[in-house]
Design a protein around this motif. Structure first.
Motif, short mmCIF file in Angstrom:
data_model
loop_
_atom_site.label_atom_id
_atom_site.label_comp_id
_atom_site.label_asym_id
_atom_site.label_seq_id
_atom_site.Cartn_x
_atom_site.Cartn_y
_atom_site.Cartn_z
N ALA A 103 0.83 -1.21 0.00
CA ALA A 103 0.00 0.00 0.00
C ALA A 103 0.87 1.26 0.00
O ALA A 103 0.58 2.22 -0.72
CB ALA A 103 -0.95 0.00 1.19
N ALA A 104 1.94 1.26 0.80
CA ALA A 104 2.85 2.41 0.83
C ALA A 104 3.59 2.56 -0.50
O ALA A 104 3.82 3.67 -0.97
CB ALA A 104 3.82 2.29 2.00
N VAL A 161 1.44 -3.76 -6.64
CA VAL A 161 1.41 -2.30 -6.54
C VAL A 161 0.37 -1.72 -7.50
O VAL A 161 -0.40 -0.83 -7.14
CB VAL A 161 2.82 -1.70 -6.80
CG1 VAL A 161 2.76 -0.19 -6.81
CG2 VAL A 161 3.81 -2.20 -5.75
N ALA A 162 0.30 -2.26 -8.72
CA ALA A 162 -0.68 -1.78 -9.70
C ALA A 162 -2.10 -1.96 -9.17
O ALA A 162 -2.95 -1.06 -9.33
CB ALA A 162 -0.50 -2.52 -11.02
N GLN A 163 -2.37 -3.11 -8.56
CA GLN A 163 -3.70 -3.35 -8.01
C GLN A 163 -4.03 -2.38 -6.89
O GLN A 163 -5.16 -1.87 -6.79
CB GLN A 163 -3.81 -4.80 -7.52
CG GLN A 163 -3.77 -5.81 -8.66
CD GLN A 163 -3.70 -7.23 -8.18
OE1 GLN A 163 -4.70 -7.77 -7.71
NE2 GLN A 163 -2.52 -7.85 -8.28
N GLU A 164 -3.06 -2.09 -6.04
CA GLU A 164 -3.27 -1.12 -4.96
C GLU A 164 -3.50 0.29 -5.51
O GLU A 164 -4.32 1.03 -4.98
CB GLU A 164 -2.08 -1.11 -4.00
CG GLU A 164 -2.04 -2.28 -3.06
CD GLU A 164 -3.12 -2.25 -1.99
OE1 GLU A 164 -3.56 -1.17 -1.55
OE2 GLU A 164 -3.55 -3.35 -1.60
N ILE A 165 -2.76 0.65 -6.55
CA ILE A 165 -2.97 1.96 -7.17
C ILE A 165 -4.42 2.07 -7.64
O ILE A 165 -5.08 3.10 -7.42
CB ILE A 165 -1.99 2.20 -8.33
CG1 ILE A 165 -0.57 2.37 -7.80
CG2 ILE A 165 -2.40 3.43 -9.16
CD1 ILE A 165 0.51 2.38 -8.87
N HIS A 169 -6.60 2.64 -4.60
CA HIS A 169 -6.42 3.95 -3.96
C HIS A 169 -6.87 5.10 -4.86
O HIS A 169 -7.40 6.08 -4.35
CB HIS A 169 -4.95 4.17 -3.60
CG HIS A 169 -4.45 3.27 -2.52
ND1 HIS A 169 -3.45 3.64 -1.66
CD2 HIS A 169 -4.78 2.00 -2.14
CE1 HIS A 169 -3.19 2.66 -0.81
NE2 HIS A 169 -3.99 1.65 -1.10
N ARG A 170 -6.61 4.97 -6.16
CA ARG A 170 -6.91 6.06 -7.09
C ARG A 170 -7.48 5.53 -8.40
O ARG A 170 -6.85 5.58 -9.45
CB ARG A 170 -5.65 6.87 -7.39
CG ARG A 170 -5.17 7.81 -6.32
CD ARG A 170 -5.93 9.14 -6.31
NE ARG A 170 -5.88 9.83 -7.59
CZ ARG A 170 -4.85 10.56 -8.02
NH1 ARG A 170 -3.78 10.71 -7.28
NH2 ARG A 170 -4.90 11.14 -9.20
N PRO A 171 -8.69 4.99 -8.38
CA PRO A 171 -9.26 4.43 -9.60
C PRO A 171 -9.38 5.45 -10.74
O PRO A 171 -9.34 5.08 -11.91
CB PRO A 171 -10.63 3.91 -9.16
CG PRO A 171 -10.92 4.56 -7.86
CD PRO A 171 -9.59 4.88 -7.24
#
Length: 126
Positions: free
Chosen positions: A71-72, A100-104, A107-109
């Motif tokens: 997440a960070a 990381v891509a999935q978390e992005i 967090h910011r769709p």
């Protein structure tokens, strides 16, 4: 390099200049840096669009301390993308970069158009 408001100086490389297609941001595997991307992979899409590789916080030539959560890492990648002034991007995440891509996207769709996940899993190991 580009400097962010959080004090991090991000090292990156930008190839191609296609203005019609969205930029493609590449997210690296564990222990990889922006130099680990094979030119055979990135040269083809760079013929038609901007392809951006970068070192996340604390990795390679980017300053700061390496985050200890996916997440960070995603938040740091979002900061980098925002500093470049990009409103929407396509992402290609390889291995850890796929996490990381999935978390992005979570967090910011609004920032993500498409995602390509390579060597991916929906969640990491315990």
């Amino acid at each position: 390099t580009v400097s962010a408001g959080n004090g991090i100086v991000y090292a990156y490389r930008s190839l191609g200049s296609g203005t019609d297609a969205l930029p493609l941001v590449l997210l690296q595997h564990f222990r990889g840096n922006l130099d680990n991307w094979d030119p055979a992979l990135i040269d083809a899409p760079a013929q038609e669009r901007r392809v951006i590789t970068f070192d996340n916080t604390g990795v390679g030539a980017t300053s700061g301390r390496t985050p200890n959560t996916v997440a960070a890492m995603a938040d740091d990648a979002i900061t980098f993308i925002d500093v470049l002034g990009l409103d929407k991007v396509d992402l290609l995440g390889f291995s850890l970069g796929s996490f990381v891509a999935q978390e992005i996207a979570l967090h910011r769709p609004d920032l993500v158009n498409r995602i390509v996940l390579a060597s991916a899993a929906p969640r990491g190991a315990a």
